[in-house]
Scaffold this motif. Sequence first.
Motif, mmCIF file in Angstrom:
data_model
loop_
_atom_site.group_PDB
_atom_site.id
_atom_site.type_symbol
_atom_site.label_atom_id
_atom_site.label_comp_id
_atom_site.label_asym_id
_atom_site.label_seq_id
_atom_site.Cartn_x
_atom_site.Cartn_y
_atom_site.Cartn_z
ATOM 1 N N LYS A 158 0.627 22.908 26.689
ATOM 2 C CA LYS A 158 0.743 21.806 25.749
ATOM 3 C C LYS A 158 2.175 21.703 25.267
ATOM 4 O O LYS A 158 2.918 22.692 25.235
ATOM 5 N N SER A 160 4.704 20.269 22.232
ATOM 6 C CA SER A 160 4.816 19.809 20.853
ATOM 7 C C SER A 160 6.248 19.388 20.595
ATOM 8 O O SER A 160 7.190 20.087 20.991
ATOM 9 N N THR A 165 3.424 15.709 16.816
ATOM 10 C CA THR A 165 3.025 15.324 18.168
ATOM 11 C C THR A 165 2.762 16.538 19.035
ATOM 12 O O THR A 165 3.662 17.329 19.302
ATOM 13 N N THR A 166 1.518 16.694 19.473
ATOM 14 C CA THR A 166 1.143 17.753 20.407
ATOM 15 C C THR A 166 0.240 17.138 21.457
ATOM 16 O O THR A 166 -0.714 16.426 21.130
ATOM 17 N N GLN A 167 0.533 17.416 22.720
ATOM 18 C CA GLN A 167 -0.273 16.843 23.796
ATOM 19 C C GLN A 167 -0.527 17.891 24.877
ATOM 20 O O GLN A 167 0.314 18.725 25.170
ATOM 21 N N THR A 198 3.854 25.450 25.144
ATOM 22 C CA THR A 198 2.939 26.586 25.013
ATOM 23 C C THR A 198 2.090 26.681 26.264
ATOM 24 O O THR A 198 1.472 25.694 26.682
#
Length: 964
Positions: A158, A160, A165-167, A198
């Motif tokens: 993911k 960030s 904003t985290t996707q 991550t």
Amino acid sequence: MITRPIGRCSYLCPTKSQLFPASRPSLSTRALSTTTLPISSSYTATVKSSLLVSHNRRNISLHNNWTLSPKAFVRYCSHHRMCQQRGLDSDTPGSVVDITASREILPANVKPQNYHLTLEPDFEKFTFEGSVVIDLDVVEDTTDISVNALELNIHNAKLSHGDTTTQQQKAIKYNEDKQWATFEFQDAAPAGSKAQLTITFSGTLNDKLAGFYRSSYKAEDGSTRYLATTQMEPTDARRAFPCFDEPALKCTYEVSLIADKKLTCLSNMDVKDEKELPSGKKQVNFNKSPPMSSYLLAFIIGDLRYIETNAFRVPVRVYTTPGNEQHGHFSLELAAKTLNFYEETFASPFPLPKMDMVAIPDFSAGAMENWGLITYRVVDLLFDETTSGANTKQRIAEVVQHELAHQWFGNLVTMDFWDGLWLNEGFATWMSWYSCNVFYPEWKVWEGYVTDNLQSALSLDSLRSSHPIEVPVKRADEINQIFDAISYSKGSCVLRMISKYLGEDVFMEGIRRYLKKHAYQNTTTSDLWASLSDASGKDVGKIMNIWTKKVGYPVITVTEDGRNIHLRQNRFLRTADVKPDEDQTLYPVFLGLKTKEGVQEDLAMNDRETTLELKDSDFYKLNADHSGIYRTSYPPERLAKLGAAAKSGLLSVEDRAGVVADAGALAASGYQKTSGLLALLNEMSDEKEVVVWDEITARVSAIRGAWIFEDEATKRALKAFQKALVSQQAHEIGWEFKDSDSHLLQQKKALMFGTAGLAGDEKIIAAAKEMFEKFAAGDKKAIHPNIRGSVYAIVLEGGGEKEYDVILNAYRISTNSDEKNTALRSLGRSTDPKCIQRTLDLALSSEVKEQDIYLPIGALRTHKEGIEALWAWAQKNWDIIERKLPPGLSMLGSVVQIVTSSFTSLAAVEGIQEFFSNRSTKGFDQGLAQSLDGIRAKAAWLDRDREDVTQWLKSNGYLKSSNL
């Protein structure tokens, strides 16, 4: 890293297809005019006006008749600029190469800054779980992020950025060839922002001695135990966690390890804190590291014990598996003294809060310089005075000081890519000898340097398949092949040569300036030359670039005319077949002319030929103390005079050893006759110094090795010559070792005993058998450690399975790595067919660790029966060998050289080539080429001098006509 010794093309401008691949898309003429170049606009205009001839919508024509795409022209401008900055002509073949053009490196859209890495190994399943959070600077608007990953299972990623904003990744794509994993995200992270990537993943705690791997050992209760350790250099951090695995991408690291409470956890830094987890395990968190390259990261989990000293400013420890810690005292005390010495010498404090050194039971190299957590083979760190000899002690001292030198030269300041490996390894090698000489002046290590590092460099670099010190590296699987005598030994010889030229004090001042200016950064060779130039006021780069950028070295041929000596330099090849296009380089040679008046250190030769006038031609010698990287070919009469000068004390130990080495190399390559070499050696039987004897015995062994498939009578005659050469001195100095014996005397006694015994000296053979019988009966002190290997070899050569079983049992029951290795190295000496087969079977059995496969098979090269059996075994078991030693690791190349290099005929070359013709040689192609070159050289030597040697042996009474 220091490798365990088992014993390319020129640096040319790239072709158009290399520098400007056709697959690269073209830019339109309009795009060219608006493209942002990595150079100033004024420079761009200058380049365009000077290079551009014409252009149309699809192509650009340059003044050198190259037609390029517009985008290729952009790259050409950069290449041209680099050449101008270095004072080189970008359009002259052989002048320079754009070594960055074809590197397989990660995209530069993001730049890593810090890693938060957590790992948990499972010692039952041999797996590990991990997560990493990578802090990024976003350089360009980014939806795709590529990292290096190899043999990892990536579960999730993911991204960030900003505050909220985290996707999750949209997709993960793998490029197995490049060893990349690319994460695709829906929304772009904007240029100039900070982001966090991550990743959760898992992997195998492998048995390949690379990345995050397992190492096994026998506990005191006989059970097999494991520890988890790392080996990241050169490109195996990607096996441990997804990362930006390139030396120029320095980052800080925050490591956390999860393990059973009873186990020790180590990493580069000291422990920040430790906490108990609900699972009952512990999590050990380490402090943030300084910025460093990924290949220097290390972590270890296992049942370990340590000893510690506070003799240095920060704690220094040696860690071992239980029961071995008492053997770490020599290395521990030496490390503390060396760190203090390096701090003062470099005027640069060691920047980490501790120094740990760990003996690893399974380890592919000799040692690895992980910052603050150096890992070693057990035999290269632990020393037991009662079971190990003088040579082992010196080896350990050099390895420890080599790795500690890396803490500055390699770790604090790091090469920007692997073509600059020599900046790390060449300096660490030179520094280990320099500091060893300071601590142990009685060892006289600089004398041994001539027969060790210098000859290793000259030997490999005399092959057509050698490579420049700065060798272009493109792919990860090419890197391991340059951890060789060019990067280490020739690199250190270049530094020794420039330190002599500048003066040691000036040289060290340049090193201090280099370390200060580039601390925590990456450098190229030109940065080192700049600092040395700044300290000395001399243009070091102009002098030294040829030595690092060109392959090979010269032979200086001497002719005499009264008091004038005429010198001519040409490329030296062991195969004696230099082609005109291979002899274009003119090396800047420091002549080091020695006469009765002293040494002219500043006398240099930069042209093809030169003439020197001497005041007195009665005595002179080039290359005083052999600090120059070249061979000298004297007329036969002068060589005889040098032999007389050696006896009268006009030549130093280094000079005498160097004269022997040059004569041996020149005979092997056809510059001189082998009978001349034999005559020279025959006159040196009263030589006193072990260093010179080391070279004498090496040159006799080289002749015997080249003649190993010749008729038995000639081989017996060569053996008799070797016996006559050494026996008298062996008997005079004896083989009893006393506490009062100096380090060098111990080495000489061991060398002469072993050489004479293996040459057939009856008295020494009898002594060896007597010692061995007592040893076999249970007296473990019957054989002194200095000659243990020689005794084993002598009894095996004349014995059979009875002797073999005793030595094999010594390997099996010993708990000391040096003792075990000595036994394992000796087994191949037996010529008994059953013993040969047992040795080959043993090498691939579970009794021998993968790291040690080369040990039992190495001695099979000492007799023709073993050489032939070894190659047959390799062909039959190739799939098994390749599986045990993957091509991407360096050990496979070493084994390939062992099983092929001892042949002496062109027929053997053809057979080896045929075997590998339908097999991939990826990862060891260079080593294979070097092995084949060596065989060709021996075949040519035999063709030239077979009769010459026969006649000399006859004339000197070693060979009778009736024996032929």
